[in-house]
Design a protein around this motif. Sequence first.
Motif, PDB file in Angstrom:
ATOM      1  N   GLU A   1       0.827  -1.195   0.000  1.00  0.00           N
ATOM      2  CA  GLU A   1       0.000   0.000   0.000  1.00  0.00           C
ATOM      3  C   GLU A   1       0.870   1.258   0.000  1.00  0.00           C
ATOM      4  O   GLU A   1       1.735   1.409   0.873  1.00  0.00           O
ATOM      5  CB  GLU A   1      -0.902   0.011   1.234  1.00  0.00           C
ATOM      6  CG  GLU A   1      -1.800  -1.205   1.363  1.00  0.00           C
ATOM      7  CD  GLU A   1      -2.546  -1.210   2.692  1.00  0.00           C
ATOM      8  OE1 GLU A   1      -2.952  -0.117   3.140  1.00  0.00           O
ATOM      9  OE2 GLU A   1      -2.695  -2.297   3.279  1.00  0.00           O
ATOM     10  N   PRO A   2       0.666   2.161  -0.957  1.00  0.00           N
ATOM     11  CA  PRO A   2       1.476   3.385  -0.981  1.00  0.00           C
ATOM     12  C   PRO A   2       1.431   4.158   0.328  1.00  0.00           C
ATOM     13  O   PRO A   2       2.450   4.709   0.766  1.00  0.00           O
ATOM     14  CB  PRO A   2       0.855   4.183  -2.130  1.00  0.00           C
ATOM     15  CG  PRO A   2       0.267   3.136  -3.031  1.00  0.00           C
ATOM     16  CD  PRO A   2      -0.240   2.067  -2.116  1.00  0.00           C
ATOM     17  N   GLU A   3       0.277   4.192   0.979  1.00  0.00           N
ATOM     18  CA  GLU A   3       0.133   4.947   2.218  1.00  0.00           C
ATOM     19  C   GLU A   3       0.895   4.308   3.376  1.00  0.00           C
ATOM     20  O   GLU A   3       1.096   4.933   4.417  1.00  0.00           O
ATOM     21  CB  GLU A   3      -1.351   5.074   2.592  1.00  0.00           C
ATOM     22  CG  GLU A   3      -2.180   5.853   1.584  1.00  0.00           C
ATOM     23  CD  GLU A   3      -2.516   5.036   0.336  1.00  0.00           C
ATOM     24  OE1 GLU A   3      -2.344   3.786   0.362  1.00  0.00           O
ATOM     25  OE2 GLU A   3      -2.931   5.636  -0.667  1.00  0.00           O
ATOM     26  N   ARG A   4       1.311   3.065   3.218  1.00  0.00           N
ATOM     27  CA  ARG A   4       2.080   2.363   4.252  1.00  0.00           C
ATOM     28  C   ARG A   4       3.504   2.084   3.780  1.00  0.00           C
ATOM     29  O   ARG A   4       4.097   1.074   4.107  1.00  0.00           O
ATOM     30  CB  ARG A   4       1.380   1.054   4.632  1.00  0.00           C
ATOM     31  CG  ARG A   4       0.029   1.245   5.319  1.00  0.00           C
ATOM     32  CD  ARG A   4      -0.556  -0.105   5.708  1.00  0.00           C
ATOM     33  NE  ARG A   4      -1.844   0.011   6.359  1.00  0.00           N
ATOM     34  CZ  ARG A   4      -2.013   0.187   7.681  1.00  0.00           C
ATOM     35  NH1 ARG A   4      -0.954   0.247   8.461  1.00  0.00           N
ATOM     36  NH2 ARG A   4      -3.220   0.283   8.203  1.00  0.00           N
TER      37      ARG A   4
ATOM     38  N   TYR B   1       4.453   1.239   0.928  1.00  0.00           N
ATOM     39  CA  TYR B   1       4.424   0.074   0.059  1.00  0.00           C
ATOM     40  C   TYR B   1       4.635  -1.226   0.832  1.00  0.00           C
ATOM     41  O   TYR B   1       5.245  -2.176   0.346  1.00  0.00           O
ATOM     42  CB  TYR B   1       5.426   0.228  -1.092  1.00  0.00           C
ATOM     43  CG  TYR B   1       5.044   1.374  -2.005  1.00  0.00           C
ATOM     44  CD1 TYR B   1       4.276   1.165  -3.139  1.00  0.00           C
ATOM     45  CD2 TYR B   1       5.421   2.682  -1.704  1.00  0.00           C
ATOM     46  CE1 TYR B   1       3.891   2.226  -3.957  1.00  0.00           C
ATOM     47  CE2 TYR B   1       5.046   3.742  -2.512  1.00  0.00           C
ATOM     48  CZ  TYR B   1       4.285   3.504  -3.629  1.00  0.00           C
ATOM     49  OH  TYR B   1       3.902   4.562  -4.436  1.00  0.00           O
TER      50      TYR B   1
ATOM     51  N   ASP C   1       2.167  -3.408   4.215  1.00  0.00           N
ATOM     52  CA  ASP C   1       0.755  -3.542   4.587  1.00  0.00           C
ATOM     53  C   ASP C   1       0.495  -3.371   6.079  1.00  0.00           C
ATOM     54  O   ASP C   1      -0.659  -3.411   6.512  1.00  0.00           O
ATOM     55  CB  ASP C   1       0.189  -4.881   4.101  1.00  0.00           C
ATOM     56  CG  ASP C   1       0.881  -6.094   4.700  1.00  0.00           C
ATOM     57  OD1 ASP C   1       1.701  -5.916   5.633  1.00  0.00           O
ATOM     58  OD2 ASP C   1       0.612  -7.220   4.236  1.00  0.00           O
TER      59      ASP C   1
ATOM     60  N   SER D   1       8.576  -3.641   2.492  1.00  0.00           N
ATOM     61  CA  SER D   1       8.357  -2.390   1.775  1.00  0.00           C
ATOM     62  C   SER D   1       9.083  -2.419   0.435  1.00  0.00           C
ATOM     63  O   SER D   1      10.168  -2.994   0.304  1.00  0.00           O
ATOM     64  CB  SER D   1       8.867  -1.215   2.610  1.00  0.00           C
ATOM     65  OG  SER D   1       8.889  -0.019   1.841  1.00  0.00           O
TER      66      SER D   1
ATOM     67  N   HIS E   1       7.970   3.380   9.431  1.00  0.00           N
ATOM     68  CA  HIS E   1       6.776   3.158   8.606  1.00  0.00           C
ATOM     69  C   HIS E   1       6.548   1.693   8.272  1.00  0.00           C
ATOM     70  O   HIS E   1       5.567   1.381   7.592  1.00  0.00           O
ATOM     71  CB  HIS E   1       6.904   3.935   7.286  1.00  0.00           C
ATOM     72  CG  HIS E   1       7.169   5.393   7.455  1.00  0.00           C
ATOM     73  ND1 HIS E   1       6.228   6.279   7.942  1.00  0.00           N
ATOM     74  CD2 HIS E   1       8.280   6.137   7.204  1.00  0.00           C
ATOM     75  CE1 HIS E   1       6.746   7.495   7.980  1.00  0.00           C
ATOM     76  NE2 HIS E   1       7.990   7.430   7.539  1.00  0.00           N
TER      77      HIS E   1
ATOM     78  N   ALA F   1       7.313  11.053   4.133  1.00  0.00           N
ATOM     79  CA  ALA F   1       6.275  10.508   3.243  1.00  0.00           C
ATOM     80  C   ALA F   1       6.906   9.563   2.232  1.00  0.00           C
ATOM     81  O   ALA F   1       8.056   9.722   1.832  1.00  0.00           O
ATOM     82  CB  ALA F   1       5.551  11.643   2.525  1.00  0.00           C
TER      83      ALA F   1
ATOM     84  N   ARG G   1       5.794   9.195  -4.258  1.00  0.00           N
ATOM     85  CA  ARG G   1       4.452   9.262  -4.846  1.00  0.00           C
ATOM     86  C   ARG G   1       4.519   9.007  -6.343  1.00  0.00           C
ATOM     87  O   ARG G   1       5.266   9.645  -7.069  1.00  0.00           O
ATOM     88  CB  ARG G   1       3.806  10.625  -4.584  1.00  0.00           C
ATOM     89  CG  ARG G   1       3.640  10.930  -3.096  1.00  0.00           C
ATOM     90  CD  ARG G   1       3.012  12.283  -2.869  1.00  0.00           C
ATOM     91  NE  ARG G   1       1.629  12.319  -3.324  1.00  0.00           N
ATOM     92  CZ  ARG G   1       0.599  11.882  -2.622  1.00  0.00           C
ATOM     93  NH1 ARG G   1       0.787  11.341  -1.431  1.00  0.00           N
ATOM     94  NH2 ARG G   1      -0.624  11.958  -3.082  1.00  0.00           N
TER      95      ARG G   1
ATOM     96  N   ARG H   1      -1.184   9.290  -7.668  1.00  0.00           N
ATOM     97  CA  ARG H   1      -1.584   9.857  -6.399  1.00  0.00           C
ATOM     98  C   ARG H   1      -1.169  11.303  -6.310  1.00  0.00           C
ATOM     99  O   ARG H   1      -0.202  11.742  -6.844  1.00  0.00           O
ATOM    100  CB  ARG H   1      -0.952   9.054  -5.243  1.00  0.00           C
ATOM    101  CG  ARG H   1      -1.450   7.624  -5.257  1.00  0.00           C
ATOM    102  CD  ARG H   1      -0.768   6.784  -4.224  1.00  0.00           C
ATOM    103  NE  ARG H   1       0.681   6.811  -4.317  1.00  0.00           N
ATOM    104  CZ  ARG H   1       1.358   6.209  -5.259  1.00  0.00           C
ATOM    105  NH1 ARG H   1       0.740   5.551  -6.208  1.00  0.00           N
ATOM    106  NH2 ARG H   1       2.681   6.279  -5.285  1.00  0.00           N
TER     107      ARG H   1
END
Length: 449
Positions: A114-117, A119, A121, A138, A382, A442, A445, A449
């Motif tokens: 998941e990009p928000e995590r 990459y 989970d 990741s 992260h 972060a 991206r 996104r």
Amino acid sequence: METRWFHAALAAATLVGCGDEPCPIGSIRAVDGLCYLFEADTGQRPPAPVQGLVVDLDADIRARVLPTSPLPALPASPSNRVADDPGAAALGEALFFEPRFSRSGQLSCASCHEPERFYGDGKRVAFGEELYPRNTGSLVNVAYYNWVLWDGGCDTIWCQANQPLENRHEMNADRMGVVHILASDAGLRSSYEMVFGALPDLSDTERFPEHARPDHLDPEGALNLDWEAMTSNDQVLVNTAFANVAKALEAYQRTLVSTESPYDTFVAGLAEEDAVQMSALSPAAQRGLVLFFGEAGCTRCHSGAHFASDQFVNVGLDTRSWLLYEDNGRFEAIEDLYEDTFVASGDYSDDREWGIQKLDGLEQTETMQAAFRVPTLRNLTHTAPYMHGGHFDTLAEVLGHYNRLEETTFEGVRDPRLAPLALSDAALGDLEAFLRSLSTEAAPRGRRR
């Protein structure tokens, strides 16, 4: 009242910006070296004051620290001729978020990465179409690894990229179905053919059934029987397209690079003797840095700008209730590297000789039992949980393991280089503060996104 920060009057800022004189009354010097006014009734605080270097870095530790930032240019991927092709990366990004490739039609690569995590989970172990008893790594900075997967069972990213597609625990798709989707989707087909050339004509379903894949776990199943019924020439056509899917996925993953952490700012400041930049690391993190590069001996495994290595190490872990079976790690993976269709030494490589040289002299040894890749320490904040089986939920637990080494080793023998750190709680806190400084705010991206 809205919180408002003001630079001190220009003349004052110019006068005191280099730190030669104290800030005017009612202001404070921040990390950028300038003075800021502060409205006390807001309860807000200015950026941390400049503290610069607060630890004694001897010549030996300085010499170890300076080469670890910035991250170098990405290593080449000789077996993938489109590894750095923007068109291949754009196609790879579309494929990365494509759920139709999965058996259920619900899962894409991004379901577990998941990009928000960053990459990953955020789970102890992966769960795709079924439970997969390994932690999801990741993909950020994955291109810096020489061996891919926890056990190093792939020698390139594109070798790895196809495995989740057909793994029954993950997406449980099949290569014939994937290629049919490519051919039937006008957008994907156009993007593919701009990079790789024309797809084969798949309209003859006698030659190219809707679904087929080699499946040694179910040799009498329909997928395997339909695959074996195809001619070898048709199998090569499908395998070539399937390999190209993986190469496009690698091209996309090579764009997921993260380089700007507080640590990187600190090292730049250390090189330039810039107190403002060196203030990017707190005093605790600086003390942890001294431990990391010195007494704790962490760089024996976590070295270089990626804070990883090509080593595979048994770190003396016991099993966990959520790990369903024994995992021999690197030991079994050596066989995969010689048997997988899509390795860099295989028929679908763009530089077989490079792949053959990479495997030269590689053979199973008993020290590989339950040995796993030394992962990067960048972006640790992260990527919890940690270790190949999600053994630990927090960095403090990881450090506690290495501080005591009290677990019974479930498989194989713990690496003899490992000895308990035996650090105080305060020292462990400093070491954790340093490890946290290796994280960026972060994730990279992509275009979506």
